[in-house]
Scaffold this active site. Sequence first.
Site, PDB file in Angstrom:
ATOM      1  CE1 TYR A  26      10.199  13.548 -16.536  1.00  0.00           C
ATOM      2  CE2 TYR A  26      10.874  11.431 -15.641  1.00  0.00           C
ATOM      3  CZ  TYR A  26      10.510  12.747 -15.455  1.00  0.00           C
ATOM      4  OH  TYR A  26      10.461  13.266 -14.188  1.00  0.00           O
ATOM      5  CG  HIS A 103       8.031  21.364 -15.366  1.00  0.00           C
ATOM      6  ND1 HIS A 103       9.191  21.027 -14.712  1.00  0.00           N
ATOM      7  CD2 HIS A 103       7.732  22.632 -15.005  1.00  0.00           C
ATOM      8  CE1 HIS A 103       9.568  22.059 -13.970  1.00  0.00           C
ATOM      9  NE2 HIS A 103       8.710  23.048 -14.142  1.00  0.00           N
TER      10      HIS A 103
END
Length: 154
Positions: A26, A103
């Site tokens: 991330y 996403h």
Amino acid sequence: MKELFNILLINGPNLNLLGHREPKIYGNTTLSQLTHALTKEATTFNIHLHHIQSNSESTLINKIHNSKNNINYIIINAGAFSHTSIALRDALIGINIPFIEVHISNIYTRENFRSHSWLSDISSGVICGLGLDGYFWALRTAIKRIKKISTLQV
């Protein structure tokens, strides 16, 4: 005077941990840094970017319901709710506001349970696997579509 448009950015569970949770997947940018950069970009196009992050499905559903009359477009990263929440799906269908699903990681290259989203088939588009850049692509696309719709309605 230019018309002010509104985009709602929704971030679901665990996205408050951006910058700290699994940085190899991330990244190191925090949610606060991301939303600040997105807000700055939106402002240059006369767009007001509203943001909510919640780990609570009901909070997100209520925010979606309350957006019906004042939001032009939605950008949503529902996190794990993408794979589990028919309730979020129904809320988005119920308000009939176009949205882009985002996403950060490529959900199709991760665990099998992440490869299905209850939101994808009802979205205007899906961006996944582009890291945080996906949010900026979604924002630019939403702005372009809002501006196109507004010129057609004049």
